[in-house]
Write a protein that holds these residues in place. Structure first.
Motif, PDB file in Angstrom:
ATOM      1  N   LEU A   1      -5.956  -9.125   9.842  1.00  0.00           N
ATOM      2  CA  LEU A   1      -4.811  -8.346   9.358  1.00  0.00           C
ATOM      3  C   LEU A   1      -3.690  -8.226  10.378  1.00  0.00           C
ATOM      4  N   ALA A   2      -3.957  -8.597  11.615  1.00  0.00           N
ATOM      5  CA  ALA A   2      -3.047  -8.285  12.718  1.00  0.00           C
ATOM      6  C   ALA A   2      -1.622  -8.796  12.503  1.00  0.00           C
ATOM      7  N   VAL A   3      -1.468 -10.042  12.151  1.00  0.00           N
ATOM      8  CA  VAL A   3      -0.121 -10.612  11.999  1.00  0.00           C
ATOM      9  C   VAL A   3       0.596  -9.954  10.822  1.00  0.00           C
ATOM     10  N   ALA A   4      -0.093  -9.844   9.682  1.00  0.00           N
ATOM     11  CA  ALA A   4       0.527  -9.230   8.504  1.00  0.00           C
ATOM     12  C   ALA A   4       0.865  -7.764   8.775  1.00  0.00           C
ATOM     13  N   ALA A   5      -0.022  -7.057   9.464  1.00  0.00           N
ATOM     14  CA  ALA A   5       0.232  -5.646   9.773  1.00  0.00           C
ATOM     15  C   ALA A   5       1.449  -5.508  10.683  1.00  0.00           C
ATOM     16  N   LEU A   6       1.557  -6.367  11.676  1.00  0.00           N
ATOM     17  CA  LEU A   6       2.712  -6.324  12.575  1.00  0.00           C
ATOM     18  C   LEU A   6       4.004  -6.617  11.817  1.00  0.00           C
TER      19      LEU A   6
ATOM     20  N   ASN B   1       4.093   2.356  11.820  1.00  0.00           N
ATOM     21  CA  ASN B   1       3.302   1.972  12.984  1.00  0.00           C
ATOM     22  C   ASN B   1       2.274   0.941  12.520  1.00  0.00           C
ATOM     23  N   VAL B   2       1.767   0.156  13.442  1.00  0.00           N
ATOM     24  CA  VAL B   2       0.871  -0.943  13.086  1.00  0.00           C
ATOM     25  C   VAL B   2      -0.426  -0.417  12.465  1.00  0.00           C
ATOM     26  N   TYR B   3      -0.890   0.727  12.938  1.00  0.00           N
ATOM     27  CA  TYR B   3      -2.112   1.318  12.369  1.00  0.00           C
ATOM     28  C   TYR B   3      -1.924   1.562  10.873  1.00  0.00           C
ATOM     29  N   ASP B   4      -0.848   2.234  10.478  1.00  0.00           N
ATOM     30  CA  ASP B   4      -0.596   2.495   9.062  1.00  0.00           C
ATOM     31  C   ASP B   4      -0.345   1.199   8.301  1.00  0.00           C
ATOM     32  N   ALA B   5       0.390   0.297   8.912  1.00  0.00           N
ATOM     33  CA  ALA B   5       0.695  -0.967   8.254  1.00  0.00           C
ATOM     34  C   ALA B   5      -0.557  -1.798   8.018  1.00  0.00           C
ATOM     35  N   SER B   6      -1.602  -1.575   8.813  1.00  0.00           N
ATOM     36  CA  SER B   6      -2.843  -2.327   8.597  1.00  0.00           C
ATOM     37  C   SER B   6      -3.486  -1.964   7.259  1.00  0.00           C
ATOM     38  N   PHE B   7      -3.345  -0.702   6.830  1.00  0.00           N
ATOM     39  CA  PHE B   7      -3.862  -0.312   5.514  1.00  0.00           C
ATOM     40  C   PHE B   7      -3.057  -0.998   4.410  1.00  0.00           C
TER      41      PHE B   7
ATOM     42  N   LYS C   1      -3.692  -7.955   1.025  1.00  0.00           N
ATOM     43  CA  LYS C   1      -4.610  -9.094   1.170  1.00  0.00           C
ATOM     44  C   LYS C   1      -5.601  -9.160   0.020  1.00  0.00           C
ATOM     45  N   HIS C   2      -6.060  -8.011  -0.426  1.00  0.00           N
ATOM     46  CA  HIS C   2      -7.096  -7.974  -1.465  1.00  0.00           C
ATOM     47  C   HIS C   2      -6.531  -7.628  -2.841  1.00  0.00           C
ATOM     48  N   ASP C   3      -5.214  -7.663  -2.974  1.00  0.00           N
ATOM     49  CA  ASP C   3      -4.565  -7.345  -4.249  1.00  0.00           C
ATOM     50  C   ASP C   3      -5.091  -6.012  -4.792  1.00  0.00           C
ATOM     51  N   ALA C   4      -5.104  -5.017  -3.904  1.00  0.00           N
ATOM     52  CA  ALA C   4      -5.638  -3.697  -4.232  1.00  0.00           C
ATOM     53  C   ALA C   4      -4.519  -2.659  -4.218  1.00  0.00           C
ATOM     54  N   LEU C   5      -4.813  -1.505  -4.765  1.00  0.00           N
ATOM     55  CA  LEU C   5      -3.869  -0.391  -4.734  1.00  0.00           C
ATOM     56  C   LEU C   5      -4.207   0.521  -3.573  1.00  0.00           C
ATOM     57  N   LEU C   6      -3.186   1.035  -2.933  1.00  0.00           N
ATOM     58  CA  LEU C   6      -3.353   1.916  -1.783  1.00  0.00           C
ATOM     59  C   LEU C   6      -3.257   3.361  -2.232  1.00  0.00           C
ATOM     60  N   ILE C   7      -4.198   4.157  -1.775  1.00  0.00           N
ATOM     61  CA  ILE C   7      -4.177   5.601  -2.014  1.00  0.00           C
ATOM     62  C   ILE C   7      -3.940   6.259  -0.668  1.00  0.00           C
ATOM     63  N   THR C   8      -2.865   7.044  -0.570  1.00  0.00           N
ATOM     64  CA  THR C   8      -2.535   7.692   0.696  1.00  0.00           C
ATOM     65  C   THR C   8      -1.784   8.989   0.448  1.00  0.00           C
ATOM     66  N   ALA C   9      -1.950   9.921   1.363  1.00  0.00           N
ATOM     67  CA  ALA C   9      -1.179  11.160   1.328  1.00  0.00           C
ATOM     68  C   ALA C   9       0.008  11.081   2.279  1.00  0.00           C
TER      69      ALA C   9
ATOM     70  N   ALA D   1       3.226   5.768   1.658  1.00  0.00           N
ATOM     71  CA  ALA D   1       3.295   5.706   0.190  1.00  0.00           C
ATOM     72  C   ALA D   1       4.597   5.052  -0.263  1.00  0.00           C
ATOM     73  N   LYS D   2       5.682   5.406   0.392  1.00  0.00           N
ATOM     74  CA  LYS D   2       6.985   4.819   0.047  1.00  0.00           C
ATOM     75  C   LYS D   2       6.974   3.307   0.301  1.00  0.00           C
ATOM     76  N   ALA D   3       6.389   2.902   1.432  1.00  0.00           N
ATOM     77  CA  ALA D   3       6.300   1.481   1.753  1.00  0.00           C
ATOM     78  C   ALA D   3       5.424   0.755   0.737  1.00  0.00           C
ATOM     79  N   ALA D   4       4.288   1.352   0.395  1.00  0.00           N
ATOM     80  CA  ALA D   4       3.383   0.731  -0.580  1.00  0.00           C
ATOM     81  C   ALA D   4       4.051   0.631  -1.942  1.00  0.00           C
ATOM     82  N   ALA D   5       4.781   1.651  -2.330  1.00  0.00           N
ATOM     83  CA  ALA D   5       5.483   1.634  -3.614  1.00  0.00           C
ATOM     84  C   ALA D   5       6.523   0.516  -3.632  1.00  0.00           C
ATOM     85  N   SER D   6       7.199   0.321  -2.511  1.00  0.00           N
ATOM     86  CA  SER D   6       8.231  -0.727  -2.451  1.00  0.00           C
ATOM     87  C   SER D   6       7.632  -2.119  -2.611  1.00  0.00           C
TER      88      SER D   6
END
Length: 88
Positions: free
Chosen positions: A31-36, A45-51, A57-65, A70-75
């Motif tokens: 995940l390192a390159v994609a997260a960066l 931050n890279v930690y959050d971007a790794s999620f 990568k897995h064509d999954a939905l992200l659940i986060t508070a 959340a804004k990034a995932a929605a975009s």
């Protein structure tokens, strides 16, 4: 808003459910390159971007508070619907 604590029985039930999910381990190095790239593009931050990278990568939905995540995932179209996020 005060925190609500779960009982030991509730925790056991949730853990049992979690352990039955078909989870696959993913190495951080996968995940390192994609997260960066996501971190730089979306001001995360890279930690959050790794999620985010893992969800993509897995064509999954992200659940986060986390509002920024959340804004990034929605975009990127990978934020879970509000109904999924409000378990209680």
């Amino acid at each position: 808003m005060p925190r609500q604590l779960l009982s030991l029985d509730e925790c056991r039930d949730l853990l049992t459910d979690l352990l039955q999910l078909p989870l696959r381990p993913t190495s951080a190095s996968e995940l390192a390159v994609a997260a960066l790239e996501q971190a730089m593009a979306l001001s995360l931050n890279v930690y959050d971007a790794s999620f985010l990278a893992l969800a993509l990568k897995h064509d999954a939905l992200l659940i986060t508070a986390d509002k920024q995540l959340a804004k990034a995932a929605a975009s990127l179209g990978c934020l879970a619907d509000a109904e999924l996020r409000s378990i209680r």
